[in-house]
Write an enzyme that holds these catalytic residues in place. Structure first.
Site, short mmCIF file in Angstrom:
data_model
loop_
_atom_site.label_atom_id
_atom_site.label_comp_id
_atom_site.label_asym_id
_atom_site.label_seq_id
_atom_site.Cartn_x
_atom_site.Cartn_y
_atom_site.Cartn_z
N ASP A 50 -1.57 5.60 -5.24
CA ASP A 50 -1.96 4.79 -4.08
C ASP A 50 -2.35 3.38 -4.50
O ASP A 50 -3.50 3.12 -4.89
CB ASP A 50 -3.14 5.47 -3.35
CG ASP A 50 -3.55 4.70 -2.11
OD1 ASP A 50 -4.54 5.13 -1.46
OD2 ASP A 50 -2.91 3.69 -1.79
N ASP B 159 0.83 -1.21 0.00
CA ASP B 159 0.00 0.00 0.00
C ASP B 159 0.86 1.26 0.00
O ASP B 159 1.36 1.68 1.05
CB ASP B 159 -0.91 -0.03 1.24
CG ASP B 159 -1.80 1.18 1.35
OD1 ASP B 159 -2.40 1.39 2.42
OD2 ASP B 159 -1.89 1.94 0.35
C1 LIG Z 1 -12.90 7.83 -0.62
C2 LIG Z 1 -11.73 6.88 -0.75
C3 LIG Z 1 -12.13 5.48 -0.32
C4 LIG Z 1 -10.95 4.54 -0.38
C5 LIG Z 1 -9.81 5.08 0.45
N1 LIG Z 1 -8.70 4.17 0.36
C6 LIG Z 1 -8.34 3.39 1.36
O1 LIG Z 1 -8.90 3.40 2.44
C7 LIG Z 1 -7.17 2.50 1.04
N2 LIG Z 1 -7.07 1.41 1.97
C8 LIG Z 1 -5.97 1.06 2.65
C9 LIG Z 1 -6.30 0.01 3.43
N3 LIG Z 1 -7.58 -0.29 3.20
C10 LIG Z 1 -8.04 0.59 2.28
C11 LIG Z 1 -9.36 6.45 -0.02
C12 LIG Z 1 -10.54 7.40 0.05
#
Ligand SMILES: C[C@H]1CC[C@H](NC(=O)Cn2ccnc2)CC1
Length: 326
Positions: free
Chosen positions: A215, A33
């Site tokens: 990301d 990640d």
């Molecule tokens: C609105 C979006 C929703 C998705 C979000 N991405 C994460 O949460 C990435 N992540 C890392 C571990 N589990 C998930 C970024 C914001």
């Protein structure tokens, strides 16, 4: 000097990509990640009720950092927390002899339910690592002085195994030249500026995307609301309040999305943007492009990254991102 390569295996709909990591004498599948900086795993300290179906890190092989803890919440409101050990971590043959390994004592439901993933390996900047009382380094920062080149690369693919490399660039993985852009690491992310965009190849590049992060831990491509609206107007999509996002026909007519980065144009095929049927067999798909409203920057997640070869490079003093067409 060290260098190595590890597979990145896609989950269903390329929702995440998992890579094999050896921690002590545990073999785990972790989600690499670039949007976070903690290396954490399900462990012998995770309640059985939360860890059914997961491989677990056996902290008996580690050295506990007494009084240390970690706690993280991700943008999707998932989260985890626990204790900290140092242990040997091996990724594609690259070895960190004393890496901070964060053993989970609690994880949120979405992590328990995703039984393919045994934890995360953060590859953002160590400045956002959550360990207290003393922040720890990411795997990349730990091994960086030992790498042939101070960089790692990401080759994610649509519905197929890709790979991450550490310490070298594999020029067989991309076409043409690499375009490098400066990275602002002040928020701990691989943050860059994206330029004009176009929908369906109409070269009237409009507007500008602006500040964005690369990301690998986010599945989709989150763009400014105006850009997203312009895309779905051409794609015949609509915002579905019940789904909490834009949906569009799955039928293969979705236009490509192109964006300029460092003066070069990178194109996401429309087929990547008809992301997944709302439910099995549905002819309506959830969109792979969604608005970045409320986030504060755009997120170039896997939907974008699987269209390029990406180089995360700190070998030049200041960090930079390299992109090349796959
Ligand atoms: C609105 C979006 C929703 C998705 C979000 N991405 C994460 O949460 C990435 N992540 C890392 C571990 N589990 C998930 C970024 C914001």
């Amino acid at each position: 000097a060290q260098s190595g390569e590890v597979a990145a295996d896609p989950q269903q709909y390329d929702q995440a990509y998992l890579s094999p990591v050896t921690i002590g004498n545990s073999e785990l599948m972790l989600d690499f990640d670039t949007g976070s900086a903690d290396l954490w795993a399900f462990s012998n300290e995770t309640p059985a009720s939360q860890s059914q179906g997961h491989e677990r890190y056996d902290s008996a092989t580690g050295t506990e950092l007494d009084g240390y803890s970690w706690s993280i919440t991700y943008g999707d409101q998932s989260g985890a927390g626990g204790n900290v050990y140092t242990d040997k971590v091996v990724v594609g043959g690259v070895t960190a002899t004393r890496q901070a390994v964060e053993a989970a004592t609690s994880v949120s439901a979405s992590f328990s339910q995703n039984i393919d993933s045994d934890g995360l390996l953060g590859l953002a900047f160590s400045s956002i690592n959550t360990v207290q009382p003393r922040q720890q380094t990411t795997f990349f920062d730990t091994v960086r002085p030992t790498l042939a080149k101070a960089l790692f690369t990401c080759d994610l693919r649509q519905g197929d195994a890709g790979s991450y490399t550490f310490g070298y660039i594999d020029s067989s993985k991309y076409q043409g030249t690499v375009t490098y852009v400066p990275v602002d690491d002040s928020q701990g992310f691989w943050q860059f500026t994206a330029g004009g965009y176009s929908v369906g190849g109409d070269n009237a590049t409009s507007g500008s995307v602006g500040t964005a992060i690369a990301d690998t831990g986010t599945s989709l491509l989150y763009l400014p609301a105006a850009v997203t609206k312009a895309y779905y107007e051409q794609a015949g999509g609509r915002y579905d309040n019940q789904q909490g996002g834009y949906t569009l026909p799955c039928n293969g007519g979705a236009p490509d999305f192109s964006v300029a980065i460092g003066g070069k144009t990178f194109t996401v095929p429309g087929s990547y943007i008809a992301y997944a049927p709302l439910t099995t067999g549905s002819s309506t798909c959830f969109g792979g492009i969604q608005p970045d409203t409320g986030i504060g920057f755009s997120i170039f997640g896997d939907v974008f990254l699987k269209a390029v070869y990406a180089i995360f490079d700190v070998s030049q003093g200041s960090p930079r991102l390299g992109f090349a067409a796959q």
